[in-house]
Design a protein around this motif. Structure first.
Motif, PDB file in Angstrom:
ATOM      1  N   ALA A   1       2.195   2.188   7.437  1.00 57.30           N
ATOM      2  CA  ALA A   1       1.780   3.356   6.504  1.00 57.30           C
ATOM      3  C   ALA A   1       0.057   3.599   6.382  1.00 57.30           C
ATOM      4  O   ALA A   1      -0.478   3.170   5.535  1.00 57.30           O
ATOM      5  CB  ALA A   1       2.284   3.085   5.172  1.00 57.30           C
TER       6      ALA A   1
ATOM      7  N   GLY B   1      -6.777  -5.119  -2.968  1.00 57.12           N
ATOM      8  CA  GLY B   1      -5.848  -4.332  -2.380  1.00 57.12           C
ATOM      9  C   GLY B   1      -4.917  -4.393  -3.621  1.00 57.12           C
ATOM     10  O   GLY B   1      -4.459  -5.332  -4.447  1.00 57.12           O
TER      11      GLY B   1
ATOM     12  N   THR C   1      -1.779  -5.220  -2.882  1.00 56.82           N
ATOM     13  CA  THR C   1      -0.797  -6.428  -2.770  1.00 56.82           C
ATOM     14  C   THR C   1      -1.405  -7.643  -3.649  1.00 56.82           C
ATOM     15  O   THR C   1      -0.487  -8.243  -4.169  1.00 56.82           O
ATOM     16  CB  THR C   1      -1.081  -6.632  -1.211  1.00 56.82           C
ATOM     17  OG1 THR C   1      -0.595  -5.642  -0.485  1.00 56.82           O
ATOM     18  CG2 THR C   1      -0.304  -7.890  -0.827  1.00 56.82           C
TER      19      THR C   1
ATOM     20  N   TYR D   1       9.989  -0.148  -0.724  1.00 59.11           N
ATOM     21  CA  TYR D   1       8.969  -0.579   0.392  1.00 59.11           C
ATOM     22  C   TYR D   1       9.417  -2.298   0.429  1.00 59.11           C
ATOM     23  O   TYR D   1       9.554  -2.933  -0.446  1.00 59.11           O
ATOM     24  CB  TYR D   1       7.479  -0.463  -0.449  1.00 59.11           C
ATOM     25  CG  TYR D   1       6.406  -1.273   0.096  1.00 59.11           C
ATOM     26  CD1 TYR D   1       6.043  -1.083   1.356  1.00 59.11           C
ATOM     27  CD2 TYR D   1       5.642  -2.351  -0.808  1.00 59.11           C
ATOM     28  CE1 TYR D   1       4.925  -1.784   1.757  1.00 59.11           C
ATOM     29  CE2 TYR D   1       4.487  -2.824  -0.442  1.00 59.11           C
ATOM     30  CZ  TYR D   1       4.062  -2.745   0.809  1.00 59.11           C
ATOM     31  OH  TYR D   1       2.977  -3.255   1.294  1.00 59.11           O
TER      32      TYR D   1
ATOM     33  N   ASN E   1       3.984   2.483  -9.665  1.00 61.04           N
ATOM     34  CA  ASN E   1       3.199   2.245  -8.651  1.00 61.04           C
ATOM     35  C   ASN E   1       2.930   3.989  -7.811  1.00 61.04           C
ATOM     36  O   ASN E   1       3.642   4.449  -7.308  1.00 61.04           O
ATOM     37  CB  ASN E   1       3.994   1.497  -7.345  1.00 61.04           C
ATOM     38  CG  ASN E   1       2.873   1.354  -6.205  1.00 61.04           C
ATOM     39  OD1 ASN E   1       1.686   1.897  -6.168  1.00 61.04           O
ATOM     40  ND2 ASN E   1       3.447   0.427  -5.465  1.00 61.04           N
TER      41      ASN E   1
ATOM     42  N   ILE F   1       0.561   4.672  -5.776  1.00 64.15           N
ATOM     43  CA  ILE F   1      -0.436   4.557  -4.707  1.00 64.15           C
ATOM     44  C   ILE F   1      -0.535   5.825  -3.823  1.00 64.15           C
ATOM     45  O   ILE F   1      -1.392   6.139  -3.005  1.00 64.15           O
ATOM     46  CB  ILE F   1      -0.117   3.279  -3.837  1.00 64.15           C
ATOM     47  CG1 ILE F   1      -1.003   2.683  -2.684  1.00 64.15           C
ATOM     48  CG2 ILE F   1       1.345   3.342  -3.323  1.00 64.15           C
ATOM     49  CD1 ILE F   1      -0.628   1.561  -1.918  1.00 64.15           C
ATOM     50  N   TYR F   2       0.764   6.424  -3.790  1.00 59.79           N
ATOM     51  CA  TYR F   2       0.521   7.911  -3.055  1.00 59.79           C
ATOM     52  C   TYR F   2       0.416   8.927  -3.959  1.00 59.79           C
ATOM     53  O   TYR F   2       0.767  10.279  -3.640  1.00 59.79           O
ATOM     54  CB  TYR F   2       2.126   7.749  -2.452  1.00 59.79           C
ATOM     55  CG  TYR F   2       2.260   6.829  -1.322  1.00 59.79           C
ATOM     56  CD1 TYR F   2       1.664   6.772  -0.195  1.00 59.79           C
ATOM     57  CD2 TYR F   2       3.001   5.761  -1.497  1.00 59.79           C
ATOM     58  CE1 TYR F   2       1.471   5.846   0.827  1.00 59.79           C
ATOM     59  CE2 TYR F   2       3.309   4.816  -0.846  1.00 59.79           C
ATOM     60  CZ  TYR F   2       2.506   4.665   0.433  1.00 59.79           C
ATOM     61  OH  TYR F   2       2.643   3.606   1.102  1.00 59.79           O
TER      62      TYR F   2
ATOM     63  N   SER G   1      -4.172   2.332  -5.336  1.00 61.27           N
ATOM     64  CA  SER G   1      -4.972   1.752  -4.778  1.00 61.27           C
ATOM     65  C   SER G   1      -5.511   2.690  -3.693  1.00 61.27           C
ATOM     66  O   SER G   1      -5.096   3.911  -3.715  1.00 61.27           O
ATOM     67  CB  SER G   1      -4.160   0.971  -3.704  1.00 61.27           C
ATOM     68  OG  SER G   1      -4.629   0.640  -2.397  1.00 61.27           O
TER      69      SER G   1
ATOM     70  N   SER H   1      -5.946   2.544  -0.689  1.00 66.87           N
ATOM     71  CA  SER H   1      -5.466   2.205   0.838  1.00 66.87           C
ATOM     72  C   SER H   1      -4.924   3.442   1.456  1.00 66.87           C
ATOM     73  O   SER H   1      -5.034   3.883   2.823  1.00 66.87           O
ATOM     74  CB  SER H   1      -4.411   1.200   0.723  1.00 66.87           C
ATOM     75  OG  SER H   1      -5.081  -0.025   0.352  1.00 66.87           O
TER      76      SER H   1
HETATM   77  C1  LIG Z   1       4.601   1.259  -2.385  1.00 67.44           C
HETATM   78  C2  LIG Z   1       3.202   0.503  -1.638  1.00 67.44           C
HETATM   79  N1  LIG Z   1       2.736  -0.800  -2.431  1.00 67.44           N
HETATM   80  C3  LIG Z   1       1.590  -1.356  -2.013  1.00 67.44           C
HETATM   81  C4  LIG Z   1       1.175  -1.097  -0.646  1.00 67.44           C
HETATM   82  C5  LIG Z   1       0.101  -2.200  -0.262  1.00 67.44           C
HETATM   83  O1  LIG Z   1      -1.226  -1.622  -0.776  1.00 67.44           O
HETATM   84  P1  LIG Z   1      -2.500  -2.125  -0.299  1.00 67.44           P
HETATM   85  O2  LIG Z   1      -2.880  -2.112   1.057  1.00 67.44           O
HETATM   86  O3  LIG Z   1      -3.738  -1.846  -1.242  1.00 67.44           O
HETATM   87  O4  LIG Z   1      -2.476  -3.717  -0.613  1.00 67.44           O
HETATM   88  C6  LIG Z   1       1.648  -0.312   0.193  1.00 67.44           C
HETATM   89  C7  LIG Z   1       1.545  -0.281   1.406  1.00 67.44           C
HETATM   90  O5  LIG Z   1       2.282   0.241   2.642  1.00 67.44           O
HETATM   91  C8  LIG Z   1       2.812   0.480  -0.299  1.00 67.44           C
HETATM   92  O6  LIG Z   1       3.640   1.283   0.465  1.00 67.44           O
END
Ligand SMILES: Cc1ncc(COP(=O)(O)O)c(C=O)c1O
Length: 442
Positions: free
Chosen positions: A49, A114, A116, A140, A230, A232-233, A275, A277
């Motif tokens: 990803a 991150g 994570t 995930y 979450n 993140i997207y 995040s 990322s």
């Molecule tokens: C749903 C989800 N959460 C967390 C992460 C990890 O994010 P980061 O790179 O900020 O640790 C990802 C990475 O693919 C993800 O898809």
């Protein structure tokens, strides 16, 4: 002496639990990465990803910052473990403007290296060792290690559907399925402590409606279960009005951040993860955050976060970047346009071969059903097909293994790993493969 006798029991368990099933093959693909002139036969790791679509824009902006701005003295010092105040303020404004759409305050944010790290620390502080976190499947794969390896929280994959066409109007997660999960877990002596939703979802690209999120939040608060969404997207949105795909979206569900419901409820049981990322394609910067109104949780977070905190230098660069709202608005506009263009290319191929997929509203993925090509409907059959596609085409998908859904033959394709002209080559190779390879279900 056996070398494993030198490490703790915890370390032995972690050693036995690989982060994800596709890492070895991924590194193989990276060694042989496609390049139009230098390596035209090379590989396409569409399993990871990563998002490279906006990097050129960001790179020149970051270079400008480094050339024109004076590095502040705080960049070289220790600081607030939750994040430097000026950085937290800038991100609060970014989130209010570009993700959530209502004002949020910096004192309700904590940053780690991150998402994570944020996931690891959040579940460590919200639940006790041996408690269970529930994820609607597919989810995930790495969540399992994030919550399990150090915090010792178990993952439960909640099955909300059988076939992927049941996801076309969103993920059918409701009170009934939550009650059922609670019952199943309680009957086996497990404690359901956290529900994690990914919105937009990894891998399906589905989003939850506001009404659905409100019902889920009410249920969680009633049962004293933490609900973490979450996002993140959250800025990786597909233009569902694009003429080539508009017909895929009969239901009017668009992404709206859970932060709005949190702002209305201010409940200690509701939290949001984010995040940089993915939406910004800067996974290497390692900056993630949790947004929460739970004061006790944030106080504990501050004390525990020294092992996870973000470098002040990185906070400074990101602060300079995010302060420029005109740039960010322009970046997101261009990025979402390019993301949609990549998505459309993939979907056109899937339509051509009548391959079922979940119409995505956001994320970096398409979740596709290649079960018609399985030699056998098992994990082994799924792995064989995954490797066969890779060896025949150089295109590496993410196998369904680890996503926690019971159906076999589902794969995730990352649409943002390559710029559109390179993705087109990968899709051409997949097209040739699908034409040549006989469906086992025909
Ligand atoms: C749903 C989800 N959460 C967390 C992460 C990890 O994010 P980061 O790179 O900020 O640790 C990802 C990475 O693919 C993800 O898809």
């Amino acid at each position: 002496m056996n070398p494993t006798d030198t490490i703790s029991d915890r370390a032995k368990a972690i050693m036995e639990s690989p982060m994800r099933a596709d890492l070895e093959v991924y590194f193989d693909a990276l060694e042989n990465l496609y390049h139009p002139s230098k390596n035209p036969q090379g590989a396409f790791p569409l399993n990871m990803a990563e998002n490279t679509l906006g990097w050129n824009l960001l790179k020149s902006k970051i270079q400008q910052i480094q050339e024109n701005e004076i590095v502040p003295d705080w960049a070289s010092k220790y600081g607030n473990t939750l994040g430097v105040d000026s950085f937290r303020e800038t991100v609060a404004q970014f989130l209010s403007t570009f993700l959530i759409g209502c004002p949020i305050q910096q004192e309700h944010l904590a940053f780690s290296s991150g998402l994570t790290s944020v996931i690891d620390l959040s579940v460590f502080l919200l639940a006790n060792e041996g408690d269970t976190a529930v994820f609607p499947a597919p989810a995930y794969p790495v969540y399992k290690n994030d919550i399990g390896a150090i915090p010792g929280i178990k993952r439960f994959d909640l099955q909300t559907h059988d076939t992927i066409d049941e996801l076309s109007a969103g993920i059918p997660l409701d009170e009934k399925s939550l009650r059922q999960a609670l019952k199943t877990l309680e009957e086996s002596g497990e404690r359901f402590k956290i529900l994690v939703l990914t919105h937009p979802d990894n891998p399906t690209g589905a989003v939850y409606s506001d009404k659905q999120l409100t019902l889920i939040a009410d249920w969680c608060i009633d049962h004293r279960i933490h609900l973490v969404v979450n996002e993140i997207y959250g800025c990786s949105l597909i233009d569902t009005n694009h003429p080539a795909i508009a017909g895929d979206y009969p239901a009017q569900v668009s992404f709206r951040s859970f932060g709005n419901i949190m702002a209305a409820y201010k409940s200690p049981y509701l939290h949001l993860w984010y995040s940089f990322s993915k939406d910004f394609g800067i996974s290497g910067f390692r900056v993630g955050l949790v947004h929460s109104y739970n004061e006790a949780f944030l106080n504990a977070y501050a004390n525990a976060n020294l092992t996870h905190s973000v470098s002040n230098y990185t906070q400074w660069i990101l602060q300079c970047l995010l302060e420029d709202h005109d740039f960010i608005a322009d970046y997101l506009r261009q990025y979402q346009k390019e993301l949609t263009a990549c998505y459309v290319m993939v979907v056109e191929l899937l339509k051509k071969h009548q391959i079922p997929y979940v119409p995505s509203r956001g994320s970096l993925f398409v979740w596709i059903d290649l079960s018609d090509w399985l030699e056998e409907n098992t994990d082994i059959g799924q792995e064989a097909l995954w490797l066969d596609i890779y060896h025949a085409t150089g295109v590496l998908l993410t196998p369904g293994e680890g996503f926690g859904h019971r159906q076999k033959g589902h794969f995730r394709l990352v649409i943002s790993y390559h710029i559109p002209s390179h993705l087109r080559v990968a899709l051409q190779r997949l097209d040739d493969y699908l034409q040549k390879t006989v469906r086992t279900k025909d």
